[in-house]
Design a protein around this motif. Structure first.
Motif, mmCIF file in Angstrom:
data_model
loop_
_atom_site.group_PDB
_atom_site.id
_atom_site.type_symbol
_atom_site.label_atom_id
_atom_site.label_comp_id
_atom_site.label_asym_id
_atom_site.label_seq_id
_atom_site.Cartn_x
_atom_site.Cartn_y
_atom_site.Cartn_z
ATOM 1 N N ALA A 176 -20.257 -71.667 71.434
ATOM 2 C CA ALA A 176 -21.565 -72.225 71.062
ATOM 3 C C ALA A 176 -22.635 -71.816 72.073
ATOM 4 C CB ALA A 176 -21.470 -73.747 70.963
ATOM 5 N N LYS A 177 -22.280 -71.845 73.359
ATOM 6 C CA LYS A 177 -23.245 -71.450 74.394
ATOM 7 C C LYS A 177 -23.590 -69.966 74.265
ATOM 8 C CE LYS A 177 -23.429 -70.942 79.484
ATOM 9 N NZ LYS A 177 -24.789 -71.276 79.899
ATOM 10 N N ALA A 178 -22.571 -69.126 74.087
ATOM 11 C CA ALA A 178 -22.810 -67.681 73.965
ATOM 12 C C ALA A 178 -23.730 -67.408 72.775
ATOM 13 C CB ALA A 178 -21.486 -66.934 73.813
ATOM 14 N N GLU A 179 -23.460 -68.079 71.677
ATOM 15 C CA GLU A 179 -24.263 -67.806 70.481
ATOM 16 C C GLU A 179 -25.681 -68.320 70.635
ATOM 17 O OE1 GLU A 179 -21.826 -68.803 67.103
ATOM 18 O OE2 GLU A 179 -20.826 -66.870 67.404
ATOM 19 N N ALA A 180 -25.815 -69.473 71.265
ATOM 20 C CA ALA A 180 -27.166 -70.006 71.490
ATOM 21 C C ALA A 180 -27.983 -69.051 72.367
ATOM 22 C CB ALA A 180 -27.074 -71.385 72.143
ATOM 23 N N GLU A 181 -27.282 -68.323 73.255
ATOM 24 C CA GLU A 181 -27.970 -67.430 74.196
ATOM 25 C C GLU A 181 -27.943 -65.974 73.741
ATOM 26 O OE1 GLU A 181 -25.948 -68.435 77.845
ATOM 27 O OE2 GLU A 181 -26.885 -70.415 77.916
ATOM 28 N N GLY A 182 -27.392 -65.717 72.570
ATOM 29 C CA GLY A 182 -27.338 -64.344 72.062
ATOM 30 C C GLY A 182 -26.433 -63.439 72.876
ATOM 31 N N PHE A 183 -25.386 -64.010 73.501
ATOM 32 C CA PHE A 183 -24.494 -63.228 74.358
ATOM 33 C C PHE A 183 -23.259 -62.771 73.584
ATOM 34 C CE2 PHE A 183 -20.872 -62.824 77.208
ATOM 35 C CZ PHE A 183 -21.374 -61.963 78.170
ATOM 36 N N ARG A 194 -18.496 -68.092 81.551
ATOM 37 C CA ARG A 194 -19.941 -68.379 81.592
ATOM 38 C C ARG A 194 -20.239 -69.873 81.617
ATOM 39 N NH1 ARG A 194 -23.009 -67.149 77.723
ATOM 40 N NH2 ARG A 194 -24.797 -66.166 78.724
ATOM 41 N N LEU A 195 -19.258 -70.692 81.285
ATOM 42 C CA LEU A 195 -19.419 -72.145 81.421
ATOM 43 C C LEU A 195 -19.159 -72.589 82.858
ATOM 44 C CD1 LEU A 195 -17.433 -73.516 78.323
ATOM 45 C CD2 LEU A 195 -19.922 -73.395 78.588
ATOM 46 N N GLY A 196 -18.629 -71.651 83.671
ATOM 47 C CA GLY A 196 -18.241 -72.025 85.026
ATOM 48 C C GLY A 196 -16.845 -72.627 85.092
ATOM 49 N N ALA A 197 -16.104 -72.526 84.010
ATOM 50 C CA ALA A 197 -14.756 -73.096 83.978
ATOM 51 C C ALA A 197 -13.761 -72.144 84.648
ATOM 52 C CB ALA A 197 -14.332 -73.354 82.534
ATOM 53 N N ALA A 198 -12.695 -72.721 85.203
ATOM 54 C CA ALA A 198 -11.645 -71.907 85.829
ATOM 55 C C ALA A 198 -10.842 -71.186 84.752
ATOM 56 C CB ALA A 198 -10.724 -72.803 86.653
ATOM 57 N N VAL A 199 -10.588 -69.916 84.979
ATOM 58 C CA VAL A 199 -9.771 -69.115 84.061
ATOM 59 C C VAL A 199 -8.669 -68.469 84.895
ATOM 60 C CG1 VAL A 199 -9.744 -67.178 82.456
ATOM 61 C CG2 VAL A 199 -11.767 -68.659 82.561
ATOM 62 N N GLU A 200 -7.423 -68.791 84.583
ATOM 63 C CA GLU A 200 -6.305 -68.295 85.390
ATOM 64 C C GLU A 200 -5.819 -66.939 84.875
ATOM 65 O OE1 GLU A 200 -3.594 -71.393 86.497
ATOM 66 O OE2 GLU A 200 -1.946 -69.963 86.804
ATOM 67 N N ILE A 201 -5.497 -66.069 85.820
ATOM 68 C CA ILE A 201 -4.936 -64.746 85.500
ATOM 69 C C ILE A 201 -3.415 -64.834 85.577
ATOM 70 C CG2 ILE A 201 -4.560 -62.476 86.543
ATOM 71 C CD1 ILE A 201 -7.117 -62.317 85.268
ATOM 72 N N VAL A 202 -2.752 -64.312 84.566
ATOM 73 C CA VAL A 202 -1.283 -64.226 84.562
ATOM 74 C C VAL A 202 -0.922 -62.753 84.485
ATOM 75 C CG1 VAL A 202 0.815 -64.816 83.282
ATOM 76 C CG2 VAL A 202 -1.060 -66.472 83.441
ATOM 77 N N GLU A 203 -0.167 -62.289 85.470
ATOM 78 C CA GLU A 203 0.158 -60.854 85.476
ATOM 79 C C GLU A 203 1.050 -60.529 84.298
ATOM 80 O OE1 GLU A 203 1.219 -59.054 89.180
ATOM 81 O OE2 GLU A 203 1.514 -57.089 88.232
ATOM 82 N N GLY A 204 0.562 -59.627 83.460
ATOM 83 C CA GLY A 204 1.285 -59.240 82.260
ATOM 84 C C GLY A 204 2.014 -57.931 82.444
ATOM 85 N N ASP A 205 2.204 -57.240 81.329
ATOM 86 C CA ASP A 205 3.017 -56.036 81.266
ATOM 87 C C ASP A 205 2.084 -54.871 80.922
ATOM 88 O OD1 ASP A 205 4.854 -54.076 80.655
ATOM 89 O OD2 ASP A 205 5.670 -55.096 78.888
#
Ligand code: CTP
Ligand code: MG
Length: 228
Positions: A176-183, A194-205
């Protein structure tokens, strides 16, 4: 953990350049979208899978669906949109409000291993958002007008893959935020970042490659056959 997966297959595959949409190209005899669905359906946490397809190809998919392993988890397919983010929105809109977790996956990544799906689901359950990614092999340069503007610290650079898993309410808010801002993002996690939320990286293959160019499918076939 109860998860719904969106399998995004609504792209045209312009770089691949095949006469049929990329998601229907065969990998060892079965369409990429079917391989991707089957990898997700192998996880017990994933209880529902929503395929997002080109509007013109819903019937083509309906003909395949009965043969998909895990077909009982398949929700009716939905039509995607012009950009990947539009397709993600269409898939999200098709989910019942009570779904708590959403995994977004590219149909063009048929080689994802169910155990890696399980690891990224577990990470998201801890933090609210997680994605599979691999450390980059090459040094990345930021380039402007043919000249190097910056060399990025390689040890800090990861290549994002899918699935990317989110608490559904968080992904809805981010969209909703991205769309409101045209991102327009190039992946889903970016919207949540972009919300400032934590996003965890998991090492994949590294083998969880995205079939983009014809040579990627040659490589994917080789990896598939070697695994069997
Ligand atoms: N995708 C989608 N809807 C779009 C664009 C992309 O569902 N409007 C999906 C693709 O089907 C693919 C995934 O997003 O599974 C990753 O996109 P990409 O690899 O770029 O696929 P295409 O957009 O089909 O390829 P191209 O960019 O070369 O046209
Ligand atoms: Mg694309």
């Amino acid at each position: 953990m109860r998860v719904a997966a969106l399998v995004l297959a609504a792209g045209r595959g312009e770089r691949f350049g095949a006469p049929i949409p990329k998601a229907f190209l065969p990998l060892d005899g079965r369409p990429l979208v079917v391989r991707a669905i089957e990898a997700l359906a192998a996880r017990p946490e994933v209880e529902r899978i929503v395929p997002v397809l080109p509007a013109a190809d819903l019937e083509r998919f309906a003909a395949l669906a009965p043969d998909v392993a895990g077909a009982e988890k398949l929700a009716p397919p939905v039509a995607g949109g012009a950009e990947r983010q539009d397709s993600m929105r269409a898939g999200l809109a098709a989910l019942p409000a009570e779904i708590e977790w959403v995994a977004v996956h590219d149909a063009a990544r048929p080689l994802v291993r169910p155990e890696d799906v399980g690891r990224v689901l577990a990470a998201a359950a801890r933090t609210g958002a997680a994605l599979l990614a691999v450390p980059v092999r090459d040094t990345l340069k930021r380039v402007r007008e043919g000249r190097v503007a910056e060399t990025l610290a390689r040890a800090e650079c990861w290549a994002a893959q899918t699935p990317q898993v989110f608490r559904a309410a968080l992904l809805r808010e981010a969209l909703a935020k991205a769309e409101a801002e045209g991102f327009q993002g190039t992946d889903d996690a970016q919207l949540v970042e972009r919300l400032g939320a934590a996003v965890e990286i998991v090492e994949g293959d590294p083998a969880n490659l995205k079939v983009t160019w014809p040579e990627d499918l040659v490589l994917a076939e080789a990896i598939w056959r070697q695994r069997r």
